[in-house]
Scaffold this active site. Structure first.
Site, short mmCIF file in Angstrom:
data_model
loop_
_atom_site.label_atom_id
_atom_site.label_comp_id
_atom_site.label_asym_id
_atom_site.label_seq_id
_atom_site.Cartn_x
_atom_site.Cartn_y
_atom_site.Cartn_z
N GLU A 1 39.88 40.52 33.88
CA GLU A 1 38.55 39.91 33.75
C GLU A 1 38.19 39.29 35.09
O GLU A 1 39.01 38.56 35.67
CB GLU A 1 38.54 38.84 32.67
CG GLU A 1 38.65 39.41 31.28
CD GLU A 1 38.62 38.31 30.24
OE1 GLU A 1 38.42 37.12 30.58
OE2 GLU A 1 38.82 38.63 29.07
N HIS B 1 36.19 36.75 22.07
CA HIS B 1 35.92 35.33 22.37
C HIS B 1 35.86 34.53 21.07
O HIS B 1 35.02 34.78 20.22
CB HIS B 1 34.62 35.11 23.16
CG HIS B 1 34.73 33.88 24.02
ND1 HIS B 1 34.59 32.60 23.51
CD2 HIS B 1 35.02 33.73 25.33
CE1 HIS B 1 34.77 31.73 24.49
NE2 HIS B 1 35.05 32.38 25.61
N THR C 1 34.27 31.05 29.22
CA THR C 1 33.17 31.96 29.54
C THR C 1 32.07 31.78 28.50
O THR C 1 32.16 32.33 27.40
CB THR C 1 33.68 33.41 29.60
OG1 THR C 1 34.84 33.43 30.44
CG2 THR C 1 32.63 34.33 30.18
N ARG D 1 40.18 33.57 37.55
CA ARG D 1 38.93 32.82 37.81
C ARG D 1 38.85 32.47 39.29
O ARG D 1 39.87 32.36 39.98
CB ARG D 1 38.89 31.55 36.96
CG ARG D 1 38.76 31.82 35.48
CD ARG D 1 38.52 30.53 34.72
NE ARG D 1 37.17 30.04 34.92
CZ ARG D 1 36.17 30.14 34.05
NH1 ARG D 1 36.37 30.69 32.87
NH2 ARG D 1 34.98 29.67 34.33
N ARG E 1 42.17 28.37 37.99
CA ARG E 1 42.62 27.26 37.14
C ARG E 1 43.77 27.65 36.21
O ARG E 1 44.52 26.82 35.77
CB ARG E 1 41.46 26.68 36.32
CG ARG E 1 40.96 27.60 35.24
CD ARG E 1 39.90 26.94 34.39
NE ARG E 1 38.66 26.74 35.11
CZ ARG E 1 37.48 26.57 34.50
NH1 ARG E 1 37.42 26.54 33.18
NH2 ARG E 1 36.38 26.42 35.20
N GLU F 1 31.87 44.81 26.30
CA GLU F 1 32.58 43.91 25.40
C GLU F 1 31.54 42.93 24.85
O GLU F 1 30.87 42.23 25.62
CB GLU F 1 33.70 43.16 26.14
CG GLU F 1 34.43 42.22 25.19
CD GLU F 1 35.78 41.75 25.71
OE1 GLU F 1 36.43 42.49 26.47
OE2 GLU F 1 36.18 40.64 25.33
N1 PXP Z 1 36.94 38.46 26.22
C1 PXP Z 1 36.44 37.91 27.35
C2 PXP Z 1 35.56 38.75 28.21
C3 PXP Z 1 36.77 36.59 27.72
O1 PXP Z 1 36.25 36.06 28.84
C4 PXP Z 1 37.66 35.87 26.91
C5 PXP Z 1 38.05 34.48 27.29
O2 PXP Z 1 38.63 34.48 28.54
C6 PXP Z 1 38.17 36.49 25.76
C7 PXP Z 1 37.78 37.78 25.43
C8 PXP Z 1 39.15 35.80 24.87
O3 PXP Z 1 38.57 34.68 24.27
P1 PXP Z 1 39.50 33.67 23.50
O4 PXP Z 1 40.45 33.10 24.50
O5 PXP Z 1 38.53 32.66 22.95
O6 PXP Z 1 40.20 34.44 22.42
#
Ligand code: PXP
Length: 242
Positions: A73, A193, A104, A48, A52, A154
């Site tokens: 990411e 996510h 996110t 990020r 953080r 994604e």
């Molecule tokens: N995919 C993306 C693009 C994300 O930004 C995140 C969270 O950083 C995740 C997947 C994973 O999400 P979670 O931590 O809620 O499983």
């Protein structure tokens, strides 16, 4: 069509715990190696802008030490583009990022940000980095991803994970329809996510989805059962769904 469904384990929140005390532990690279040993097909880390959780040093170590592909990411900024080009991860997933958010929230506006994203996607592609766009399961966003020449999208499952009952079924259908539309147009589909043991199966059963990226739940659950068994169980649920 292959039936393969890969699991990408996101290790950001191992770094969150480490950074809470400014200590050297727990080590996200150690977590990544353990996850890979127990069935993770790839490792995902979000550098990020405010650092953080994951740091530049973590990305450098992950780039050199992982036995499985790294999915970086990143926000669509010049700084992050430079870091991606320097480390050349297997994949770069472009995500929206707001400093004040907890995580996110929502997908990238691939349609509205075409002029920002087009040169960035081209540079990443030119460096042989597989570009993925983190978008809402919305036909307009998939069409925008196509115009950008993104090989991967994604789909954001956050809304699906927060809903229940009929509303959740409707959101699941939106994700399935978006996955079918993207795949029909030659785009590889990932999703993630908010996924947990309780909500992963219907998403894993969508045949066009090739990869799930899961982090927060796995790292939290690892406190109780250990990261290895938790990754193994998620893998098993995903396999059973296919
Ligand atoms: N995919 C993306 C693009 C994300 O930004 C995140 C969270 O950083 C995740 C997947 C994973 O999400 P979670 O931590 O809620 O499983």
């Amino acid at each position: 069509m292959t039936n393969e469904l890969r699991l990408g384990v996101n290790i950001d929140h191992v770094a969150t715990v480490r950074n809470a005390r400014g200590s050297g532990y727990p080590d996200p690279v150690r977590a990544a190696l353990l996850a890979a040993e127990h069935g993770a097909d790839g490792i995902t880390a979000h550098l990020r802008e405010d650092r953080r959780h994951i740091t530049d040093a973590d990305i450098a170590r992950l780039s050199g030490e992982l036995p499985v592909p790294l999915n970086l990411e990143m926000a669509a900024t010049e700084e992050m583009l430079g870091i991606a080009l320097r480390h050349r991860p297997h994949a770069a997933c472009i995500v929206p990022e707001k400093r004040e958010e907890r995580t996110t929230e929502g997908g990238l506006d691939a349609a509205g940000q075409h002029n920002l994203l087009a040169p960035m996607c081209a540079e990443l592609r030119g460096a042989n980095i597989r570009v993925s766009l983190f978008i809402e399961p919305d036909p307009a966003q998939i069409e925008a991803a196509l115009r950008l020449g993104a090989p991967v999208v994604e789909l954001h499952t956050g809304r699906y994970c927060e809903l229940d009952g009929e509303a959740q079924v409707a959101e699941l259908r939106r994700i399935a329809d978006a996955a079918a539309l993207a795949a029909k147009n030659g785009i590889e589909v990932h999703a993630g996510h908010g996924l947990t043991f309780d909500n992963v199966v219907p998403i894993a059963a969508i045949p066009q989805i090739r990869e799930l990226n899961i982090g927060h739940f796995l790292i939290g659950e690892a406190i109780f059962d250990g990261l290895g068994p938790v990754v193994k169980r998620m893998r098993a649920l995903m396999d059973e769904a296919r």
